[in-house]
Design a protein around this motif. Sequence first.
Motif, PDB file in Angstrom:
ATOM      1  N   ARG A 191       0.764  -1.181   0.044  1.00 15.41           N
ATOM      2  CA  ARG A 191      -0.065  -0.128  -0.035  1.00 15.41           C
ATOM      3  C   ARG A 191       0.783   1.166   0.084  1.00 15.41           C
ATOM      4  O   ARG A 191       1.990   1.219   0.641  1.00 15.41           O
ATOM      5  N   TRP A 210      -5.331  -3.355  -8.298  1.00 15.11           N
ATOM      6  CA  TRP A 210      -6.306  -2.604  -7.860  1.00 15.11           C
ATOM      7  C   TRP A 210      -6.283  -2.688  -6.068  1.00 15.11           C
ATOM      8  O   TRP A 210      -7.201  -2.190  -5.371  1.00 15.11           O
ATOM      9  N   VAL A 237      -4.409  -1.909  -3.720  1.00 17.31           N
ATOM     10  CA  VAL A 237      -4.268  -0.863  -3.027  1.00 17.31           C
ATOM     11  C   VAL A 237      -5.149  -0.002  -2.649  1.00 17.31           C
ATOM     12  O   VAL A 237      -4.969   0.614  -1.758  1.00 17.31           O
ATOM     13  N   ASN A 238      -6.498  -0.324  -3.061  1.00 17.80           N
ATOM     14  CA  ASN A 238      -7.304   0.471  -2.831  1.00 17.80           C
ATOM     15  C   ASN A 238      -8.654  -0.162  -2.080  1.00 17.80           C
ATOM     16  O   ASN A 238      -9.656   0.282  -1.804  1.00 17.80           O
TER      17      ASN A 238
END
Length: 230
Positions: free
Chosen positions: A107, A148, A150-151
């Motif tokens: 992250r 994706w 990381v969101n």
Amino acid sequence: MPSISTEDNYLTVLNLFTTDTPENQDQLLTEMQKIVDAAAYEGWISSTVHAGQDSPGTANLIQWRSGEDLQKRYSGEEFKHRTLPVFREITTAIRLLQNEIVFSQSRPGLDGVKVSPQRDDYTAIEVYQVADADQAELLTLLGQGQDWLVNVPGYRSHSVFRGLRAMFVEGAFAVVYSQWDSKESYDAFRALPHEDKPKPRRVNDERIDALKTASDSNTYRVVHTRAAGE
């Protein structure tokens, strides 16, 4: 503090043990910590012991300089005549997986992937079996195909390993080692109904399901680590 990075050229070994009771898990952890604290093997870099959370078992993430160094350990009398017999008595399954890292992502704001009992990571280890011809595609889907993540709330990192060879596992495989803020965030991610997933995740998951021949996972907390020279 051990780290997981694609810049390292270590052989990463994941020794996964399952058992049937919390008491046997405690015994496994005791035996594993004895081995880690006494380790002085040529080419050994670090060992990090994990305690099973969702089901009884342990994981030991071990970094080696090379496969040749590991083979010396496996061919030694201590490993063959003491270590393996002790673990066989208190486990229901043993998998000794040799891997190379092919992908790692964390992250934004985190300093890479660190592995230590000083951290509070809720860790998941997933093992995927796959046909030899499909291993490369599966690795891409498990790694770059999940940028994706990381969101996703609670996500910290995930690292993908290409299986090289194994004891007690047949055929090609891949391993995902992921870290989360908490059990709640990981469970929420896993429990999201397929129809509610964002399209990139739905497409990715469907292709992974089509490629894998089997898969399993467990969750862990890191309880002990030691590196060469400590």
